[in-house]
Design a protein around this motif. Structure first.
Motif, short mmCIF file in Angstrom:
data_model
loop_
_atom_site.label_atom_id
_atom_site.label_comp_id
_atom_site.label_asym_id
_atom_site.label_seq_id
_atom_site.Cartn_x
_atom_site.Cartn_y
_atom_site.Cartn_z
N ASP A 132 0.83 -1.21 0.00
CA ASP A 132 0.00 0.00 0.00
C ASP A 132 0.86 1.26 0.00
OD1 ASP A 132 0.95 -0.14 2.54
OD2 ASP A 132 -0.98 0.06 3.54
N THR A 135 -0.60 2.45 -3.40
CA THR A 135 -2.01 2.14 -3.66
C THR A 135 -2.77 2.15 -2.33
OG1 THR A 135 -1.22 0.61 -5.36
CG2 THR A 135 -3.53 0.39 -4.75
N PRO A 136 -3.92 2.84 -2.25
CA PRO A 136 -4.67 2.83 -0.98
C PRO A 136 -5.14 1.42 -0.62
CG PRO A 136 -5.72 4.27 -2.64
CD PRO A 136 -4.59 3.60 -3.31
N PHE A 137 -5.09 1.09 0.66
CA PHE A 137 -5.43 -0.29 1.05
C PHE A 137 -6.89 -0.63 0.75
CE2 PHE A 137 -5.99 -4.10 3.67
CZ PHE A 137 -4.94 -4.84 3.15
N GLU A 138 -7.78 0.36 0.76
CA GLU A 138 -9.20 0.09 0.44
C GLU A 138 -9.34 -0.46 -0.98
OE1 GLU A 138 -8.39 3.63 1.41
OE2 GLU A 138 -8.15 2.43 3.24
N LEU A 139 -8.51 0.06 -1.90
CA LEU A 139 -8.57 -0.41 -3.29
C LEU A 139 -8.02 -1.85 -3.38
CD1 LEU A 139 -9.22 0.21 -6.22
CD2 LEU A 139 -6.96 1.27 -6.45
N GLU A 141 -8.15 -4.03 -0.99
CA GLU A 141 -9.20 -4.87 -0.40
C GLU A 141 -10.31 -5.16 -1.41
OE1 GLU A 141 -9.41 -3.97 4.36
OE2 GLU A 141 -10.36 -2.54 3.01
N LYS A 142 -10.70 -4.14 -2.15
CA LYS A 142 -11.77 -4.30 -3.14
C LYS A 142 -11.35 -5.30 -4.22
CE LYS A 142 -14.33 -1.53 -6.51
NZ LYS A 142 -14.43 -0.18 -7.10
N ARG A 145 -11.39 -8.81 -2.84
CA ARG A 145 -12.76 -9.30 -2.64
C ARG A 145 -13.37 -9.73 -3.97
NH1 ARG A 145 -14.15 -5.01 0.10
NH2 ARG A 145 -15.29 -4.06 -1.61
N TYR A 167 -0.13 -8.27 6.58
CA TYR A 167 -0.98 -8.04 5.39
C TYR A 167 -1.46 -9.33 4.75
CZ TYR A 167 -0.67 -2.97 5.16
OH TYR A 167 -0.82 -1.63 5.41
N LYS A 170 -4.42 -10.41 6.68
CA LYS A 170 -5.58 -9.58 6.33
C LYS A 170 -6.16 -10.00 4.99
CE LYS A 170 -4.46 -5.00 8.21
NZ LYS A 170 -4.12 -3.64 7.77
N ILE A 174 -9.98 -11.60 3.95
CA ILE A 174 -10.93 -11.08 2.95
C ILE A 174 -11.30 -12.20 1.96
CG2 ILE A 174 -11.15 -9.47 0.99
CD1 ILE A 174 -9.16 -7.64 2.67
#
Ligand code: SAH
Length: 237
Positions: A132, A135-139, A141-142, A145, A167, A170, A174
């Protein structure tokens, strides 16, 4: 000419002939410290320029400037230079410059690692980096998923670093929301280098596995099997 060369995972032994020729044709070779050390003894007559990690822009700009002066120059990346490597940055930085660029493909860790595990990417697969830093971690994660929901094999690059030791755990958390915990998985450490190790395991055990920055992780799809200790995703023939 500015060559952007992927060396494969292991240095000289995993370089293609085309990559070796590009380095032989260069007066100057530029790269991250570790990779320059891997090739130093084979290119004694070349000027070698290395910078530590995070010195990417400086390193690429230096190579572009020297190539612009008419000197054949090579920038090296491990694996393939177009996959989390220097090729895109070289194009961005030379958008307004007068330099001819040639990207020379290399064997990326997903491919050389797959060969050590068996045949895990015999069908559709997604490659996702867990870093990250850029790159933002939310992206991230998406993407994890959705790739998990799409039932593709997932290859994880940059599964850990000193700062990001949890990580992989994590990511597995997911992926588990869409995949069985018995899904066949694998990981490969130090491909082509000292300490090379390939392990076939399952998603549950992978969650508790220690990865480092020289690990590439493979998460199977629902069709991936363990055949005599090898990770195999059938094409369906
Ligand atoms: N350009 C490289 C990837 C650079 S990103 C390529 O195409 O292979 C760095 C990540 O690549 C590492 O965190 C790891 O996940 C993977 N990797 C690179 N070299 C590796 C090696 N020798 N063994 C295992 N994984 C490796």
């Amino acid at each position: 000419m500015l060559y952007v060369v992927g060396m494969g995972a292991g240095g000289i032994s995993t370089m293609t002939r085309e990559a070796v020729s590009a380095l032989e044709d260069s007066a100057l070779i530029v790269g991250y410290d570790l990779y320059i050390e891997m090739i130093r003894e084979y290119f004694k007559d070349k000027e070698l320029y290395s910078t530590p990690m995070r010195g990417e822009r400086e390193r690429c700009l230096y190579a572009i400037e020297r190539a612009e002066k008419g000197e054949n120059t090579a920038v090296i990346s491990s694996g393939d230079s177009g996959i989390y490597g220097m090729a895109s940055l070289i194009y961005e930085l030379s958008a307004d410059r007068d330099v001819e660029i040639r990207v020379v493909a290399g064997m990326t860790a997903a491919v050389s690692g797959a060969a050590l595990l068996g045949a895990p990417i015999g069908h559709d697969f997604a490659v996702i980096s867990l870093s990250d830093m850029l790159t933002p971690f939310e992206l991230i994660e998406k993407r994890l998923r959705l790739a998990a929901q799409a039932d593709m094999v997932i290859v994880l690059y940059n599964p850990a670093s000193r700062k990001r030791h949890d990580y992989l755990k994590k990511a597995c958390g997911i992926i588990k929301q869409a995949r069985d915990i018995n899904t066949v998985c694998g990981y490969v450490k130090n491909i082509g280098r000292e300490g090379e190790r390939a392990v076939v395991t399952d998603l549950d055990a992978l969650t508790h596995t220690d990865a480092d920055m020289f690990t590439t992780v493979f998460i199977g799809s629902s069709t991936t099997k363990n055949i005599k200790g090898k990770m195999v995703t059938p094409r369906g023939y």
